[in-house]
Design a protein around this motif. Sequence first.
Motif, PDB file in Angstrom:
ATOM      1  N   ASN A 153       0.822  -1.210   0.000  1.00 30.27           N
ATOM      2  CA  ASN A 153       0.000   0.000   0.000  1.00 30.27           C
ATOM      3  C   ASN A 153       0.860   1.266   0.000  1.00 30.27           C
ATOM      4  OD1 ASN A 153      -2.523   1.286  -0.101  1.00 30.27           O
ATOM      5  ND2 ASN A 153      -2.593   1.549   2.118  1.00 30.27           N
ATOM      6  N   ILE A 154       1.940   1.223  -0.757  1.00 27.92           N
ATOM      7  CA  ILE A 154       2.823   2.379  -0.934  1.00 27.92           C
ATOM      8  C   ILE A 154       2.608   2.936  -2.340  1.00 27.92           C
ATOM      9  CG2 ILE A 154       5.219   3.161  -1.060  1.00 27.92           C
ATOM     10  CD1 ILE A 154       4.336   2.546   1.771  1.00 27.92           C
ATOM     11  N   HIS A 155       2.314   4.218  -2.413  1.00 25.56           N
ATOM     12  CA  HIS A 155       2.046   4.891  -3.685  1.00 25.56           C
ATOM     13  C   HIS A 155       3.353   5.189  -4.421  1.00 25.56           C
ATOM     14  CE1 HIS A 155      -0.231   7.386  -6.465  1.00 25.56           C
ATOM     15  NE2 HIS A 155       0.612   8.379  -6.270  1.00 25.56           N
ATOM     16  N   ALA A 156       3.329   5.110  -5.741  1.00 23.23           N
ATOM     17  CA  ALA A 156       4.468   5.538  -6.555  1.00 23.23           C
ATOM     18  C   ALA A 156       4.294   7.022  -6.867  1.00 23.23           C
ATOM     19  CB  ALA A 156       4.554   4.717  -7.837  1.00 23.23           C
ATOM     20  N   SER A 157       4.948   7.856  -6.080  1.00 26.70           N
ATOM     21  CA  SER A 157       4.743   9.305  -6.176  1.00 26.70           C
ATOM     22  C   SER A 157       5.537   9.954  -7.297  1.00 26.70           C
ATOM     23  CB  SER A 157       5.071   9.980  -4.846  1.00 26.70           C
ATOM     24  OG  SER A 157       6.273   9.481  -4.303  1.00 26.70           O
ATOM     25  N   MET A 158       6.534   9.275  -7.834  1.00 25.47           N
ATOM     26  CA  MET A 158       7.247   9.758  -9.014  1.00 25.47           C
ATOM     27  C   MET A 158       7.728   8.545  -9.796  1.00 25.47           C
ATOM     28  SD  MET A 158       8.095  12.298 -10.891  1.00 25.47           S
ATOM     29  CE  MET A 158       7.632  13.593  -9.735  1.00 25.47           C
TER      30      MET A 158
END
Length: 289
Positions: free
Chosen positions: A84-89
Amino acid sequence: MKRRTFIASTMAVSVGTLTHLDAFPATSLQQKSSKLKNNIHHSACRWCYKDIPLEKLLQHFNNLGIKAMDLVGPEDWPLLKKYNIHASMCWGAELGLSDGWCDTKFHAQLIKNYSEMIPKVAKAGYTNLICFSGNRRGMDDSVGLKNCVTGLKQILPLAEKHGVVLQMELLNSKVDHKDYMCDHTAWGVALCKKLNSNHIKLLYDIYHMQIMEGDIIRNIQDYHQYIGHYHTGGNPGRHEIDDTQELFYPAIMKAILKTGYKGYVAQEFVPSWDDPIAALKQGVTICDV
């Protein structure tokens, strides 16, 4: 890539964790409060922790309350989703830092790469995709700017269609990335103005811009509408962002918040401590204003 090779020369620098904590008591890791305010949305760059297996690093992120990771490609996204970790870049379409949009000879390959990657980013549920100007190689900045506009115009409609934001990174050409063209905020802002789209923004790297021009808070205030993402790093040396370096990150974070920014701030310092995760926790705590 410079980010990858730079780590090898810096990992030899090792200073005891407790020494650093004593030097920055306001953000001591010994504080009992583990909950973040999350006014700042926290992220961190994968490459700074390349020696830690990705799955283990994601577990650390969960424990620290970090919700996103920067500079990851499609091969990493399934594992990020598991934790549940977003790929922010996102990345994976670029040709590197030196071969970029300012040189028309790279346009055909870049257009192909980005045309393939943009739908992938959107399908995965992500928004930000990094891009680079590339090096001057004797080219005048005005010519490079025109070339960037010409090239990026060919993929911007696709980015707009899929809700993807292209993020042109500002890097320093003085210390780390010699000859890189997009090395001043004003050049990046001019690019955004000419393209006139909400789907092209600047990745404002605080460390790089401190080296090139300083006046960090004023530039954030003046140009925040063109900035889509932030990276941290201590100057000089790109190590921890505590009082071992010249930038005062709590004030910078407060200035970012005052602009109404809702995106992520990614830690991109190279840990010099024996325990890189403790250093990361300190950096996030410093920025959690």
